[in-house]
Motif scaffolding. Sequence first.
Motif, PDB file in Angstrom:
ATOM      1  N   VAL A   1       0.833  -1.204   0.000  1.00  0.00           N
ATOM      2  CA  VAL A   1       0.000   0.000   0.000  1.00  0.00           C
ATOM      3  C   VAL A   1       0.870   1.257   0.000  1.00  0.00           C
ATOM      4  N   ALA A   2       1.915   1.277   0.823  1.00  0.00           N
ATOM      5  CA  ALA A   2       2.753   2.476   0.950  1.00  0.00           C
ATOM      6  C   ALA A   2       3.423   2.870  -0.370  1.00  0.00           C
ATOM      7  N   PRO A   3       4.130   1.954  -1.081  1.00  0.00           N
ATOM      8  CA  PRO A   3       4.726   2.379  -2.350  1.00  0.00           C
ATOM      9  C   PRO A   3       3.679   2.762  -3.393  1.00  0.00           C
ATOM     10  N   GLY A   4       2.513   2.099  -3.339  1.00  0.00           N
ATOM     11  CA  GLY A   4       1.459   2.458  -4.286  1.00  0.00           C
ATOM     12  C   GLY A   4       0.946   3.867  -4.063  1.00  0.00           C
ATOM     13  N   MET A   5       0.721   4.222  -2.787  1.00  0.00           N
ATOM     14  CA  MET A   5       0.223   5.568  -2.481  1.00  0.00           C
ATOM     15  C   MET A   5       1.287   6.631  -2.736  1.00  0.00           C
ATOM     16  N   LEU A   6       2.542   6.300  -2.454  1.00  0.00           N
ATOM     17  CA  LEU A   6       3.626   7.233  -2.757  1.00  0.00           C
ATOM     18  C   LEU A   6       3.696   7.488  -4.254  1.00  0.00           C
ATOM     19  N   GLY A   7       3.562   6.435  -5.040  1.00  0.00           N
ATOM     20  CA  GLY A   7       3.567   6.592  -6.492  1.00  0.00           C
ATOM     21  C   GLY A   7       2.418   7.465  -6.972  1.00  0.00           C
ATOM     22  N   MET A   8       1.214   7.271  -6.393  1.00  0.00           N
ATOM     23  CA  MET A   8       0.074   8.102  -6.777  1.00  0.00           C
ATOM     24  C   MET A   8       0.334   9.568  -6.452  1.00  0.00           C
ATOM     25  N   TRP A   9       0.904   9.830  -5.276  1.00  0.00           N
ATOM     26  CA  TRP A   9       1.185  11.213  -4.881  1.00  0.00           C
ATOM     27  C   TRP A   9       2.149  11.876  -5.866  1.00  0.00           C
ATOM     28  N   VAL A  10       3.200  11.141  -6.249  1.00  0.00           N
ATOM     29  CA  VAL A  10       4.154  11.681  -7.221  1.00  0.00           C
ATOM     30  C   VAL A  10       3.465  11.900  -8.560  1.00  0.00           C
ATOM     31  N   GLY A  11       2.604  10.956  -8.947  1.00  0.00           N
ATOM     32  CA  GLY A  11       1.871  11.091 -10.204  1.00  0.00           C
ATOM     33  C   GLY A  11       0.954  12.297 -10.210  1.00  0.00           C
ATOM     34  N   PHE A  12       0.259  12.531  -9.089  1.00  0.00           N
ATOM     35  CA  PHE A  12      -0.589  13.720  -8.983  1.00  0.00           C
ATOM     36  C   PHE A  12       0.226  14.994  -9.146  1.00  0.00           C
ATOM     37  N   ARG A  13       1.408  15.018  -8.542  1.00  0.00           N
ATOM     38  CA  ARG A  13       2.239  16.225  -8.553  1.00  0.00           C
ATOM     39  C   ARG A  13       2.857  16.490  -9.924  1.00  0.00           C
TER      40      ARG A  13
END
Length: 256
Positions: free
Chosen positions: A212-224
């Motif tokens: 879950v953690a790497p997936g959410m980190l990836g989403m945050w970077v993608g949003f930015r």
Amino acid sequence: MSHFFTVITPELFLFACVVTFLGGFVKGAVGFAMPLIMVSGMGIAIAPELIIAGIVLPIVVSNILQVGRAGLGQARDAVVEHWRYIVAVCAMILVSAQFLRRIPTDTLFIVLGVPVVILCLIQIAGWRPVIAARLRRPVEYAAGIVSGMLGGLTGTWGPPTVLYLLALGTPRDRQMSVQGVIYGLGSVMLFLGHVQSGVLNAQTWPFSAALVAPGMLGMWVGFRLGDRFDADRFRQVTLWVLVIAGVNLIRRGVMG
């Protein structure tokens, strides 16, 4: 921690984290493909049943976030308009998930790979079906059944859902909110289905939770970073990479 690594080696776990981060990044940037990337990417080196277990919790959390970003008002409207499709998807995810453990490993690689290749090639080709108004009700049920069957077995019902919404002529700005609801409710059914099937169990759920953690980190970077590049071109490149990865899954299934 030592018990955790009886399910997967440290090296493969790190590999799974990198793939999940990439899947989250693409989902954050262009709004799709997280389960496709996780399935096809991890399929290079990880057993298919463990892959499906691993993707469950990251998909649940990411889709809940997507629903939240769309807003509850739009979510309610999406349920009212597309309830037949949603019911069919959710029901078939629960049913088809129960058959996953009965499929031989080599066959399962093919089951995972073929939909990835076909669905990505359809999107690359830009094919857009059209649903006549008089056929909408039966098509909603039929499309939902097919999407749900794929969802329970492969963890992905996104591309069929996109085709369904395109066929209805759903405006682009509304597609994201509708997809969020369908993905969110479907992911909850995926979780329940694989708890029932035994794929998500005491040995495998820590692996899924850890992704879950790497997936959410990836989403945050993608949003930015999503607005800093050509989304359509990035989407096309992603689809071609997924085609190659899907072909590799099929190769593993055929060659054993």
